[in-house]
Enzyme design. Sequence first.
Site, PDB file in Angstrom:
ATOM      1  N   SER A 142     -23.738  97.260 -95.568  1.00 16.73           N
ATOM      2  CA  SER A 142     -22.830  96.747 -94.538  1.00 16.73           C
ATOM      3  C   SER A 142     -21.802  95.899 -95.262  1.00 16.73           C
ATOM      4  CB  SER A 142     -23.632  95.884 -93.560  1.00 16.73           C
ATOM      5  OG  SER A 142     -22.782  95.082 -92.768  1.00 16.73           O
ATOM      6  N   TYR A 155     -30.149  89.586 -91.409  1.00 16.98           N
ATOM      7  CA  TYR A 155     -29.373  90.810 -91.663  1.00 16.98           C
ATOM      8  C   TYR A 155     -28.574  90.686 -92.959  1.00 16.98           C
ATOM      9  CZ  TYR A 155     -26.420  94.851 -90.343  1.00 16.98           C
ATOM     10  OH  TYR A 155     -25.777  96.064 -90.288  1.00 16.98           O
TER      11      TYR A 155
HETATM   12  P1  NAD Z   1     -28.447 102.626 -83.978  1.00 22.37           P
HETATM   13  O1  NAD Z   1     -29.145 101.585 -83.179  1.00 22.37           O
HETATM   14  O2  NAD Z   1     -27.436 103.493 -83.303  1.00 22.37           O
HETATM   15  O3  NAD Z   1     -29.497 103.558 -84.712  1.00 22.37           O
HETATM   16  C1  NAD Z   1     -30.565 103.044 -85.449  1.00 22.37           C
HETATM   17  C2  NAD Z   1     -31.688 104.069 -85.480  1.00 22.37           C
HETATM   18  O4  NAD Z   1     -32.736 103.517 -86.315  1.00 22.37           O
HETATM   19  C3  NAD Z   1     -32.318 104.344 -84.098  1.00 22.37           C
HETATM   20  O5  NAD Z   1     -32.410 105.744 -83.889  1.00 22.37           O
HETATM   21  C4  NAD Z   1     -33.701 103.698 -84.199  1.00 22.37           C
HETATM   22  O6  NAD Z   1     -34.700 104.386 -83.440  1.00 22.37           O
HETATM   23  C5  NAD Z   1     -33.970 103.789 -85.693  1.00 22.37           C
HETATM   24  N1  NAD Z   1     -34.986 102.836 -86.140  1.00 22.37           N
HETATM   25  C6  NAD Z   1     -35.081 101.524 -85.821  1.00 22.37           C
HETATM   26  N2  NAD Z   1     -36.170 100.987 -86.390  1.00 22.37           N
HETATM   27  C7  NAD Z   1     -36.767 101.987 -87.085  1.00 22.37           C
HETATM   28  C8  NAD Z   1     -37.930 102.063 -87.891  1.00 22.37           C
HETATM   29  N3  NAD Z   1     -38.725 100.998 -88.079  1.00 22.37           N
HETATM   30  N4  NAD Z   1     -38.234 103.241 -88.470  1.00 22.37           N
HETATM   31  C9  NAD Z   1     -37.459 104.329 -88.284  1.00 22.37           C
HETATM   32  N5  NAD Z   1     -36.361 104.324 -87.518  1.00 22.37           N
HETATM   33  C10 NAD Z   1     -36.012 103.164 -86.936  1.00 22.37           C
HETATM   34  O7  NAD Z   1     -27.782 101.805 -85.195  1.00 22.37           O
HETATM   35  P2  NAD Z   1     -26.555 102.127 -86.176  1.00 22.37           P
HETATM   36  O8  NAD Z   1     -25.443 101.229 -85.810  1.00 22.37           O
HETATM   37  O9  NAD Z   1     -26.321 103.588 -86.296  1.00 22.37           O
HETATM   38  O10 NAD Z   1     -27.146 101.543 -87.540  1.00 22.37           O
HETATM   39  C11 NAD Z   1     -27.631 102.361 -88.590  1.00 22.37           C
HETATM   40  C12 NAD Z   1     -27.549 101.570 -89.878  1.00 22.37           C
HETATM   41  O11 NAD Z   1     -26.184 101.225 -90.139  1.00 22.37           O
HETATM   42  C13 NAD Z   1     -28.338 100.252 -89.879  1.00 22.37           C
HETATM   43  O12 NAD Z   1     -28.955 100.074 -91.133  1.00 22.37           O
HETATM   44  C14 NAD Z   1     -27.255  99.227 -89.682  1.00 22.37           C
HETATM   45  O13 NAD Z   1     -27.617  97.964 -90.193  1.00 22.37           O
HETATM   46  C15 NAD Z   1     -26.109  99.857 -90.454  1.00 22.37           C
HETATM   47  N6  NAD Z   1     -24.795  99.353 -90.103  1.00 22.37           N
HETATM   48  C16 NAD Z   1     -24.323  99.459 -88.817  1.00 22.37           C
HETATM   49  C17 NAD Z   1     -23.059  98.972 -88.535  1.00 22.37           C
HETATM   50  C18 NAD Z   1     -22.497  99.052 -87.160  1.00 22.37           C
HETATM   51  O14 NAD Z   1     -21.481  98.383 -86.917  1.00 22.37           O
HETATM   52  N7  NAD Z   1     -23.046  99.818 -86.245  1.00 22.37           N
HETATM   53  C19 NAD Z   1     -22.282  98.378 -89.538  1.00 22.37           C
HETATM   54  C20 NAD Z   1     -22.793  98.286 -90.817  1.00 22.37           C
HETATM   55  C21 NAD Z   1     -24.059  98.785 -91.095  1.00 22.37           C
END
Ligand code: NAD
Length: 260
Positions: A142, A155
Amino acid sequence: MALQGKVALVTGAASGIGEETARKLAADGAAVVIADLNLANAQKVADSIVEAGGRAIAVSMDVTSEDAVNAGIEETVAKLGGIDVLVSNAGIQIVAPIEEYAYADWKKMLAIHLDGAFLTTKAAIKHMYASGKGGSIIYMGSVHSHEASKLKSAYVTAKHGLLGLARVVAKEGGPRGVRANVVCPGFVRTPLVEKQIPEQAKALGISEADVVKNVMLKETVDGEFTTVDDVANTVAFLAGFESNALTGQSIVVSHGWFMQ
Ligand code: NAD
């Protein structure tokens, strides 16, 4: 079809960034494994990739469970013949000021983001070594791998930690053809972020519109959200980049929020 013949496992691929990444890797020719806590949604994503002409299976995996991770990787190798690309992406967000941050929440955050990255790496890398072909490991970092924000102690700590893990894996894996990199998105409007907008508004005592404009997108060059496509394309680029010239790096995809 840069990934033709490759097998890619994406954790947290039932939603958001992971889902779009799995779709992109499949469109580029990889057989993909949709690994997620939520098996029903993972199966829907896998089915729709297959309907579109790709190869995909869904696997139930809690990335904090060593047994579940090992079983999911073994199922991948048994069904698809190996593993060439690991995208460690599963993640959640819990926001609170540090004096109110529950220790249980801190441990949950570090378990999903860091234990999950470690366990999936440990389970996958031995197959990448054994195949003699190496592979590509991509961690979903991130901008918070480089920057801090209020309310996000766990985080920010976890996302910084992924840089260290990637650098060690790059050094250990390099001689055997395994590359490790971190993709660092800015804010992307996935369910993870939609949930945070009202939470941050409440915690900071400002409106939801102000959270978007003055907290999430304030430092970008154009006030724009990063998209799931932007992130998926970056992961696909790293997955298909076949030399150690690009390893141990982080690539920030954030509309200029963080420039390194
Ligand atoms: P999201 O909530 O849309 O999807 C996350 C997925 O992870 C879900 O399908 C959930 O069921 C799964 N999950 C959660 N805990 C789990 C576990 N213990 N084992 C297996 N699966 C699990 O989230 P997203 O925004 O797509 O985030 C995905 C990644 O991207 C994360 O690591 C997040 O920190 C990172 N990220 C997101 C953003 C953002 O702005 N959305 C920015 C930077 C980084």
